[in-house]
Design a protein around this motif. Structure first.
Motif, PDB file in Angstrom:
ATOM      1  N   ASN A  50       7.335  18.880  -3.723  1.00 57.51           N
ATOM      2  CA  ASN A  50       7.061  20.012  -2.797  1.00 57.51           C
ATOM      3  C   ASN A  50       5.715  20.505  -2.858  1.00 57.51           C
ATOM      4  O   ASN A  50       5.275  21.572  -1.866  1.00 57.51           O
ATOM      5  N   LYS A  51       4.672  20.171  -3.724  1.00 55.00           N
ATOM      6  CA  LYS A  51       3.591  20.867  -3.688  1.00 55.00           C
ATOM      7  C   LYS A  51       2.487  19.739  -2.936  1.00 55.00           C
ATOM      8  O   LYS A  51       1.301  20.257  -2.846  1.00 55.00           O
ATOM      9  N   ILE A  52       3.173  18.587  -2.733  1.00 55.36           N
ATOM     10  CA  ILE A  52       2.012  17.856  -1.980  1.00 55.36           C
ATOM     11  C   ILE A  52       1.737  18.383  -0.581  1.00 55.36           C
ATOM     12  O   ILE A  52       2.784  18.641   0.223  1.00 55.36           O
ATOM     13  N   GLY A  53       0.276  18.225  -0.051  1.00 60.35           N
ATOM     14  CA  GLY A  53      -0.244  19.065   1.028  1.00 60.35           C
ATOM     15  C   GLY A  53      -0.633  20.329   1.018  1.00 60.35           C
ATOM     16  O   GLY A  53      -1.166  20.826   1.793  1.00 60.35           O
ATOM     17  N   LYS A  54      -0.400  21.104   0.089  1.00 57.90           N
ATOM     18  CA  LYS A  54      -0.825  22.325  -0.418  1.00 57.90           C
ATOM     19  C   LYS A  54      -1.975  22.197  -1.139  1.00 57.90           C
ATOM     20  O   LYS A  54      -2.595  21.383  -1.791  1.00 57.90           O
ATOM     21  N   LYS A  55      -2.767  23.457  -1.108  1.00 54.17           N
ATOM     22  CA  LYS A  55      -3.882  23.804  -1.920  1.00 54.17           C
ATOM     23  C   LYS A  55      -3.719  24.083  -3.410  1.00 54.17           C
ATOM     24  O   LYS A  55      -2.555  24.653  -3.575  1.00 54.17           O
ATOM     25  N   ILE A  56      -4.272  23.513  -4.483  1.00 58.63           N
ATOM     26  CA  ILE A  56      -3.817  23.795  -5.949  1.00 58.63           C
ATOM     27  C   ILE A  56      -4.425  25.074  -6.071  1.00 58.63           C
ATOM     28  O   ILE A  56      -5.648  25.428  -5.732  1.00 58.63           O
ATOM     29  N   LEU A 106       0.829  -1.213  -0.001  1.00 54.05           N
ATOM     30  CA  LEU A 106       0.045  -0.123   0.025  1.00 54.05           C
ATOM     31  C   LEU A 106       0.882   1.272   0.071  1.00 54.05           C
ATOM     32  O   LEU A 106       0.410   2.116  -0.797  1.00 54.05           O
ATOM     33  N   LYS A 107       2.037   1.334   0.645  1.00 52.16           N
ATOM     34  CA  LYS A 107       3.000   2.327   0.775  1.00 52.16           C
ATOM     35  C   LYS A 107       3.413   2.558  -0.669  1.00 52.16           C
ATOM     36  O   LYS A 107       3.631   3.627  -0.857  1.00 52.16           O
ATOM     37  N   GLN A 108       3.702   1.420  -1.102  1.00 51.78           N
ATOM     38  CA  GLN A 108       4.274   1.795  -2.509  1.00 51.78           C
ATOM     39  C   GLN A 108       3.398   2.264  -3.648  1.00 51.78           C
ATOM     40  O   GLN A 108       3.749   2.725  -4.732  1.00 51.78           O
ATOM     41  N   ASN A 109       2.177   2.061  -3.415  1.00 53.11           N
ATOM     42  CA  ASN A 109       1.134   2.102  -4.277  1.00 53.11           C
ATOM     43  C   ASN A 109       0.460   3.662  -3.886  1.00 53.11           C
ATOM     44  O   ASN A 109      -0.624   3.966  -4.514  1.00 53.11           O
ATOM     45  N   GLN A 110       0.920   4.197  -2.915  1.00 49.81           N
ATOM     46  CA  GLN A 110       0.320   5.457  -2.386  1.00 49.81           C
ATOM     47  C   GLN A 110       0.196   6.625  -3.671  1.00 49.81           C
ATOM     48  O   GLN A 110       1.060   6.478  -4.473  1.00 49.81           O
ATOM     49  N   ILE A 111      -0.881   7.356  -3.827  1.00 49.70           N
ATOM     50  CA  ILE A 111      -0.888   8.212  -4.845  1.00 49.70           C
ATOM     51  C   ILE A 111       0.255   9.055  -4.743  1.00 49.70           C
ATOM     52  O   ILE A 111       0.838   9.464  -6.096  1.00 49.70           O
ATOM     53  N   SER A 112       0.857   9.573  -3.951  1.00 52.53           N
ATOM     54  CA  SER A 112       1.916  10.638  -3.747  1.00 52.53           C
ATOM     55  C   SER A 112       3.256   9.817  -4.319  1.00 52.53           C
ATOM     56  O   SER A 112       3.850  10.419  -5.181  1.00 52.53           O
ATOM     57  N   ASN A 113       3.275   8.456  -4.154  1.00 50.86           N
ATOM     58  CA  ASN A 113       4.484   7.630  -4.814  1.00 50.86           C
ATOM     59  C   ASN A 113       4.286   7.451  -6.225  1.00 50.86           C
ATOM     60  O   ASN A 113       5.144   7.579  -7.169  1.00 50.86           O
ATOM     61  N   VAL A 114       2.731   7.076  -6.634  1.00 52.30           N
ATOM     62  CA  VAL A 114       2.645   6.861  -7.995  1.00 52.30           C
ATOM     63  C   VAL A 114       2.887   8.084  -8.884  1.00 52.30           C
ATOM     64  O   VAL A 114       3.326   8.011  -9.890  1.00 52.30           O
ATOM     65  N   VAL A 115       2.364   9.178  -8.437  1.00 50.24           N
ATOM     66  CA  VAL A 115       2.452  10.470  -9.233  1.00 50.24           C
ATOM     67  C   VAL A 115       3.701  10.982  -9.263  1.00 50.24           C
ATOM     68  O   VAL A 115       4.292  11.439 -10.457  1.00 50.24           O
ATOM     69  N   SER A 116       4.429  10.961  -8.322  1.00 55.54           N
ATOM     70  CA  SER A 116       5.808  11.810  -8.318  1.00 55.54           C
ATOM     71  C   SER A 116       6.892  10.973  -9.227  1.00 55.54           C
ATOM     72  O   SER A 116       7.603  11.497  -9.756  1.00 55.54           O
ATOM     73  N   ASN A 117       6.505   9.743  -9.559  1.00 52.13           N
ATOM     74  CA  ASN A 117       7.337   8.994 -10.086  1.00 52.13           C
ATOM     75  C   ASN A 117       6.929   9.198 -11.871  1.00 52.13           C
ATOM     76  O   ASN A 117       7.659   8.397 -12.562  1.00 52.13           O
ATOM     77  N   MET A 118       5.871   9.886 -12.310  1.00 48.82           N
ATOM     78  CA  MET A 118       5.592  10.056 -13.464  1.00 48.82           C
ATOM     79  C   MET A 118       6.385  11.036 -14.165  1.00 48.82           C
ATOM     80  O   MET A 118       6.707  12.015 -13.793  1.00 48.82           O
ATOM     81  N   PRO A 119       6.915  10.399 -15.734  1.00 49.39           N
ATOM     82  CA  PRO A 119       7.722  11.490 -16.409  1.00 49.39           C
ATOM     83  C   PRO A 119       7.033  12.253 -17.114  1.00 49.39           C
ATOM     84  O   PRO A 119       6.009  12.072 -17.450  1.00 49.39           O
ATOM     85  N   LYS A 137       9.448  19.350 -19.071  1.00 49.38           N
ATOM     86  CA  LYS A 137       9.600  20.602 -18.135  1.00 49.38           C
ATOM     87  C   LYS A 137       8.545  21.419 -18.696  1.00 49.38           C
ATOM     88  O   LYS A 137       8.032  21.975 -19.776  1.00 49.38           O
ATOM     89  N   GLY A 138       7.958  22.009 -17.562  1.00 52.44           N
ATOM     90  CA  GLY A 138       6.669  23.128 -18.096  1.00 52.44           C
ATOM     91  C   GLY A 138       5.404  22.243 -18.007  1.00 52.44           C
ATOM     92  O   GLY A 138       4.582  22.835 -17.965  1.00 52.44           O
ATOM     93  N   MET A 139       5.502  20.844 -17.519  1.00 52.29           N
ATOM     94  CA  MET A 139       4.290  20.308 -17.489  1.00 52.29           C
ATOM     95  C   MET A 139       4.156  19.502 -15.948  1.00 52.29           C
ATOM     96  O   MET A 139       5.194  19.060 -15.603  1.00 52.29           O
ATOM     97  N   GLU A 140       2.920  19.698 -15.296  1.00 50.86           N
ATOM     98  CA  GLU A 140       2.905  19.095 -14.018  1.00 50.86           C
ATOM     99  C   GLU A 140       1.658  18.362 -13.943  1.00 50.86           C
ATOM    100  O   GLU A 140       0.438  18.610 -14.524  1.00 50.86           O
ATOM    101  N   ILE A 141       1.476  17.235 -13.089  1.00 51.94           N
ATOM    102  CA  ILE A 141       0.321  16.463 -12.862  1.00 51.94           C
ATOM    103  C   ILE A 141      -0.054  16.687 -11.123  1.00 51.94           C
ATOM    104  O   ILE A 141       0.815  16.363 -10.463  1.00 51.94           O
ATOM    105  N   TYR A 142      -1.466  16.795 -11.035  1.00 55.38           N
ATOM    106  CA  TYR A 142      -1.870  16.725  -9.682  1.00 55.38           C
ATOM    107  C   TYR A 142      -3.164  15.766  -9.436  1.00 55.38           C
ATOM    108  O   TYR A 142      -3.760  15.678 -10.237  1.00 55.38           O
ATOM    109  N   VAL A 143      -2.992  15.360  -8.389  1.00 54.33           N
ATOM    110  CA  VAL A 143      -4.311  14.393  -7.791  1.00 54.33           C
ATOM    111  C   VAL A 143      -4.594  15.172  -6.519  1.00 54.33           C
ATOM    112  O   VAL A 143      -3.923  15.398  -5.496  1.00 54.33           O
ATOM    113  N   VAL A 144      -5.892  15.813  -6.826  1.00 51.86           N
ATOM    114  CA  VAL A 144      -6.196  16.444  -5.602  1.00 51.86           C
ATOM    115  C   VAL A 144      -7.574  16.113  -4.889  1.00 51.86           C
ATOM    116  O   VAL A 144      -8.427  15.598  -5.705  1.00 51.86           O
ATOM    117  N   ASN A 145      -7.723  16.096  -3.655  1.00 57.57           N
ATOM    118  CA  ASN A 145      -8.805  15.754  -3.086  1.00 57.57           C
ATOM    119  C   ASN A 145     -10.072  16.662  -3.382  1.00 57.57           C
ATOM    120  O   ASN A 145      -9.869  17.888  -2.950  1.00 57.57           O
TER     121      ASN A 145
END
Length: 389
Positions: A179-185, A142-155, A158-166
């Motif tokens: 660095n943006k995890i835990g902040k508001k989008i 489950l730790k390996q599959n956490q959203i934060s880990n899955v998204v942060s490893n996506m290629p 430069k200039g493109m970002e992906i977010y998964v927001v509650n």
């Protein structure tokens, strides 16, 4: 990103269900062991040995008020279903004698430690048996599959970002920029274009800077597509390995060069005896059946009670003499007379491992049960005794 989230959630649910089924089998097995040896109910050393044997961290015995009165770890004695959120989950079993439960991964009350708990009634419905297990492998996956880990490893380019927001809190739970995890989008930046899609409890967003609009994005799309495919395959592989391991263990048993036999047995007329003569007569029949099986089969294999009136015998030795072994069992049953009942009747049938190529123990068990229940049906037909009455 949505495809990865779906695969991630589906794999976790199937994996958790597999673990729950396994933990329920363990707690029922422990309950049967203690029912067979009631003297260990208050023997902490013996209970700790049983816990180690069954690969569980702790065993609790819970009384009619929902309070732990015995178990493998004394420091938990006195805790009850009112001692915290994880214990309160099991209140529903207090007056439901048919209920068996297994909890999701939960922080326990005393140590705030991630655990899974399973609970069942003992056979005579006098108390409840609970086990606690640290699902180490599950927590790692489950730790390996956490959203934060899955998204942060996506290629991404430069200039493109992906977010998964509650979608409720608007907090970023996963991002290619950690660095943006835990902040508001923030989507008001005019230098970026945001593409967002709501999916379940999440908003999945892709942001692109103005400088990217004029660039050729085919390569970026191709990279992300390849990543999605690989991520999906890895998630499926994780679950398939667990299932394959279980299958190979059963296949090894079924394809062993040593011939063995599986006997499914069921007492006849137990309910009628209980209704007409009472629980003492019922218990006498169960004990008599067990003793007859021990006398006839114990020298050749293992005997298991898997339900109220259901037994399984696994013959490992002298399978070539099985007919004479069964004749001895029939004679023992025929000669039995008890205090409350004059006779006992047991329906049974056999499956040998050499009959055909079986894929699993479950297949053999089902095959033996079908034969046994046909014999049971024939018994009731010949005796003109309708069980439904």
């Amino acid at each position: 990103m949505i495809a990865v989230l779906d695969k991630n959630e589906s794999s976790e649910e199937r994996f958790v269900k597999l673990l729950k089924d396994d933990y329920i089998v363990r707690v029922k097995t422990i309950s049967y062991i203690v029912d067979a040896k009631p003297e260990v109910e208050y023997d902490i050393d013996e209970l700790q040995k049983i816990a180690s044997l069954m690969s569980v961290d702790k065993i609790h015995f819970i009384d009619e008020t929902g309070t732990i009165y015995s178990g493998s770890i004394p420091k938990y004695f006195g805790y009850s279903f009112d001692s915290g959120a994880h214990m309160a989950f099991f209140k529903q079993i207090l007056n439901n004698y048919d209920l068996t439960l297994c909890q999701d991964v939960t922080l326990n009350t005393s140590e705030a430690k991630e655990m899974m708990y399973a609970i069942t009634w003992n056979e005579s419905k006098t108390h409840r048996v609970q086990v606690g297990i640290t699902p180490k492998r599950l927590l790692k996956e489950l730790k390996q599959n956490q959203i934060s880990n899955v998204v942060s490893n996506m290629p991404v380019y430069k200039g493109m970002e992906i977010y998964v927001v509650n979608s409720k809190t608007k907090i970023i739970e996963g991002a290619t920029d950690k660095n943006k995890i835990g902040k508001k989008i923030l989507t008001s930046n005019t230098n970026y274009q945001y593409i967002t899609r709501k999916h379940g409890n999440y908003n999945v967003s892709v942001s692109k800077s103005e400088s990217m609009f004029s660039q050729n994005n085919i390569a970026a799309i191709l990279i992300v597509g390849i990543y999605l495919t690989l991520a999906s395959c890895l998630l499926v592989l994780m679950l398939s390995r667990v299932l394959k391991e279980k299958y190979e263990k059963e296949k090894y048993m079924c394809t062993s060069n040593t011939e063995w036999a599986y006997i499914s047995l069921d007492l006849n007329g137990l309910k009628q005896t209980n209704d007409l003569l009472g629980p003492s007569a019922r218990d006498e029949l169960i004990c008599a059946a067990s003793n007859c099986m021990k006398f006839a089969f114990a020298s050749y294999g293992k005997i298991y009670r898997i339900g109220g009136d259901e037994f399984v015998v696994w013959i490992q030795n002298s399978v070539s003499n099985l007919d004479s072994i069964l004749q001895e069992f029939d004679a023992t049953v025929h000669d039995w007379h008890g205090k409350y009942s004059n006779s006992i009747s047991v329906s049974y049938d056999v499956v040998k491992s050499s009959e055909k190529s079986f894929d699993s123990v479950q297949e053999i068990s089902k095959f033996a049960d079908e034969r046994m229940y046909q014999n049971k049906k024939d018994y009731y037909t010949m005796s003109c005794n309708d069980r439904r009455n």
